[in-house]
Design a protein around this motif. Structure first.
Motif, mmCIF file in Angstrom:
data_model
loop_
_atom_site.group_PDB
_atom_site.id
_atom_site.type_symbol
_atom_site.label_atom_id
_atom_site.label_comp_id
_atom_site.label_asym_id
_atom_site.label_seq_id
_atom_site.Cartn_x
_atom_site.Cartn_y
_atom_site.Cartn_z
ATOM 1 N N GLU A 239 1.299 9.256 -3.778
ATOM 2 C CA GLU A 239 0.087 9.417 -4.539
ATOM 3 C C GLU A 239 -0.975 9.206 -3.569
ATOM 4 O O GLU A 239 -2.210 9.676 -3.763
ATOM 5 N N ARG A 240 -1.120 8.158 -2.853
ATOM 6 C CA ARG A 240 -2.336 7.867 -2.079
ATOM 7 C C ARG A 240 -2.516 8.923 -0.976
ATOM 8 O O ARG A 240 -3.899 9.342 -0.415
ATOM 9 N N THR A 241 -1.569 9.613 -0.490
ATOM 10 C CA THR A 241 -1.731 10.658 0.800
ATOM 11 C C THR A 241 -2.069 11.990 -0.019
ATOM 12 O O THR A 241 -2.558 12.755 0.673
ATOM 13 N N ARG B 276 -11.048 11.526 -8.363
ATOM 14 C CA ARG B 276 -11.439 11.521 -7.068
ATOM 15 C C ARG B 276 -12.589 12.419 -6.699
ATOM 16 O O ARG B 276 -12.564 13.598 -7.325
ATOM 17 N N ALA C 133 -10.549 7.750 1.299
ATOM 18 C CA ALA C 133 -10.636 6.573 0.297
ATOM 19 C C ALA C 133 -10.781 5.314 0.975
ATOM 20 O O ALA C 133 -10.459 4.386 0.927
ATOM 21 N N THR D 87 -5.264 -2.757 -3.278
ATOM 22 C CA THR D 87 -6.587 -2.087 -3.032
ATOM 23 C C THR D 87 -7.586 -2.791 -3.806
ATOM 24 O O THR D 87 -8.336 -3.547 -3.327
ATOM 25 N N TRP E 280 -0.218 -1.181 -8.008
ATOM 26 C CA TRP E 280 -1.043 -0.130 -7.275
ATOM 27 C C TRP E 280 -2.384 -0.656 -7.045
ATOM 28 O O TRP E 280 -2.821 -0.809 -5.989
ATOM 29 N N TYR F 136 0.873 -1.231 -0.081
ATOM 30 C CA TYR F 136 0.081 -0.228 0.002
ATOM 31 C C TYR F 136 0.722 1.167 0.093
ATOM 32 O O TYR F 136 0.715 2.119 -0.580
#
Length: 256
Positions: A15-17, A249, A101, A205, A201, A9
């Motif tokens: 990028e996720r943050t 998003r 998310a 998820t 990626w 993860y």
């Protein structure tokens, strides 16, 4: 379904943050006292909240033992709760109910938002972001592979795992109780090393329920192989060999 892989993860932690950072920047509250981060994962979003409001009491909550263990190991002085966000019932209301998310993994968003908004303190806020309803060709490719004859009989559950509604839906769900609503979408163009990075990626998820439904390791390997081939055909390399991965998003900020 198997537990979350923290290391995989966080392979795309930046990028996720970033969406969490962008969501936090739009919350117009100066000095909140109590904040909950629902679905905190490995604590990356919780730390963003802490940097914005260092004086607040901030708690991270997640249903994954692996994620919460990682939080407790890396941030031992903070409060972490192992629990399901959908059933969260605090002893007192929070100034900020935050989620980055996570809600896409839960059904019946009208009921969910009504439940959570009841625990927002007067003058407080419910703020969340999820993948947009149609956020990339990647999800369509996953569904195409899931419909292959050899395992389509196993895929009804995974194909219905996610709940992602329209901006208008979330407006209607909150407009009757919120004093103000901010709703917007942002499309991020992530620069990936190659098409295989997109597979890495999504493996941590959105691909998890599909792989968990398969019966053998051979099936899982074939599923990923077929998906990888189609991803490489769809997401072409740029002049420098890297691949652009667009990801849209949806953000919602509702004030009480």
């Amino acid at each position: 379904m198997s537990d979350w892989n923290v290391n995989l993860y966080l392979q795309f932690g930046t990028e996720r943050t970033q969406p969490a950072i962008d969501l936090i920047s739009r919350i117009n509250i100066a000095n909140p006292n109590k904040i909950i981060d629902l679905g905190c994962g490995p604590g990356n979003s919780t730390e963003c909240l802490r940097r914005r409001w260092p004086e607040a009491t901030i708690t991270g909550l997640d249903s994954s033992p692996e994620m919460i263990n990682s939080c407790r190991e890396n941030y031992p002085d903070q409060e972490w709760i192992l629990a399901d966000a959908a059933g969260w019932q605090p002893s007192s209301a929070c100034d900020i109910v935050f989620s980055n998310a996570v809600f896409q993994w839960m059904p019946q968003h009208d009921r969910l938002l009504g439940h959570l908004f009841a625990y927002v303190a007067p003058g407080g806020v419910l703020a969340f972001q999820i993948p947009a309803r149609i956020y990339s060709a990647l999800q369509q490719l996953i569904i195409e592979v899931a419909n292959e004859p050899e395992w389509i009989h196993l895929m009804e559950g995974p194909k219905n795992t996610f709940t992602i509604e329209s901006p208008a839906y979330y407006y209607d769900a909150l407009a009757g109780t919120a004093s103000k609503l901010d709703i917007w979408e942002t499309e991020y163009w992530h620069v990936m090393e190659n098409a295989q990075a997109i597979i890495s990626w999504i493996t941590s998820t959105g691909l998890r329920p599909f792989l968990a439904a398969l019966e053998t390791e051979t099936q899982k390997q074939r599923f990923v192989k077929i998906l990888g081939e189609r991803v490489a055909e769809t997401y072409r390399a740029q002049a420098d060999g890297k691949v652009l991965f667009p990801f849209r998003r949806l953000f919602v900020v509702g004030y009480k």
